[in-house]
Scaffold this active site. Structure first.
Site: not given
Length: 280
Positions: A142, A155
């Site tokens: 990501s 995250y």
């Protein structure tokens, strides 16, 4: 030393792809696109019963958090096809919340899925890829993994950790003909927000107001995200490269620009840009 010759011969046949988290979102888009390009695609899901009419490609049961489930799924694909050419580590979960207030069991869960899960998968496929003289592994990380984002810190940590492991594994396996890359998407229109764990906005908390504002902003970004088929196209391009790069970001211009700014700006100035963006 292992040679690429045998693997390049196999490339003339239909390549076999295994995609974790293939039942929806980015994973389904990747599988659908690669199927259209004449790949033999297997996608995975934790619960096959939820997808009785799934027909985009073959779907098998797998829970990346369980090594025995991983081994069973990889063994099934190899038994059916005789090889496994490409692994796409796509399965993942989202998590939001203040660092201080996020329950520790949820921290462990997101690391089990986003970090330990891909490691289980890579350990399971590497022996087969060495045996056949090569293979491709693409880890879906990501853009958030390049920076510590407020209220998405855990995250970011899982994706950043996977990115660094990928860098190390590329060097460890370079003599086996195995090509490994990270693909870091920005915000895309998927159902990740629906499945994301949100630490509750606690009334009276020191973070109550600012966390709620950030949460609303994050959900807006996902809802307005790009077409996940863009990620699928990038995956295909990486597969076709003889010598792929380590990192590939994919997303809107400003999301990709943020990575350049992270590298060239002083730390405090970059932090200021983030705090202004999240209205902190």
């Amino acid at each position: 030393m292992y040679l690429l010759g045998h693997f390049q011969t196999l490339q003339m046949d239909k390549k076999v792809v295994l995609i974790t988290g293939g039942s929806s979102g980015i994973g389904k888009s990747i599988g659908t696109y690669l199927t259209s390009k004449d790949f033999t695609v297997y996608g995975t899901t934790r619960n096959l019963d939820k997808y009785p009419n799934f027909d985009a490609f073959q779907l098998i049961a797998l829970d990346v958090k369980l090594p025995e489930s991983v081994e069973a799924a990889v063994t099934k694909v190899i038994a059916a096809e005789g090889r496994l050419d490409i692994l796409i580590n796509n399965a993942g979960v989202g998590i939001t919340g203040p660092i201080e207030e996020t329950p520790h069991e949820e921290i462990l869960n997101v690391f089990d899925t986003n970090f330990h899960g891909p490691i289980h998968m890579m350990k399971a496929v590497l022996p087969q890829m060495r045996k056949q003289g090569g293979g491709v592994i693409i880890n879906i990380t990501s853009i958030a993994g390049y920076m510590g984002l407020p209220f998405r810190g855990y995250y970011s940590a899982t994706k950043g950790a996977l990115s660094l492991v990928t860098e190390a594994l590329r060097m460890e396996t370079k003599n086996f003909g195995i090509r490994i890359s990270n693909l870091a998407p920005g915000d895309f229109a998927t159902n990740i927000a629906a499945g994301r764990y949100h630490a509750p906005v606690t009334k009276g908390s020191a973070y109550e107001e600012v966390y709620q504002k950030s949460l609303d902003l994050m959900n807006e970004h996902v809802d307005a995200g790009g077409d996940p088929m863009q990620v699928a196209h990038k995956v295909h391009a990486i597969i076709e490269k003889r010598n792929p790069n380590i990192h590939y970001p994919v997303g809107e211009f400003m999301q990709r620009l943020s990575l350049l700014l992270k590298r060239i700006l002083p730390g405090k100035l970059y932090e200021k840009l983030l705090t202004n963006h999240y209205k902190l």
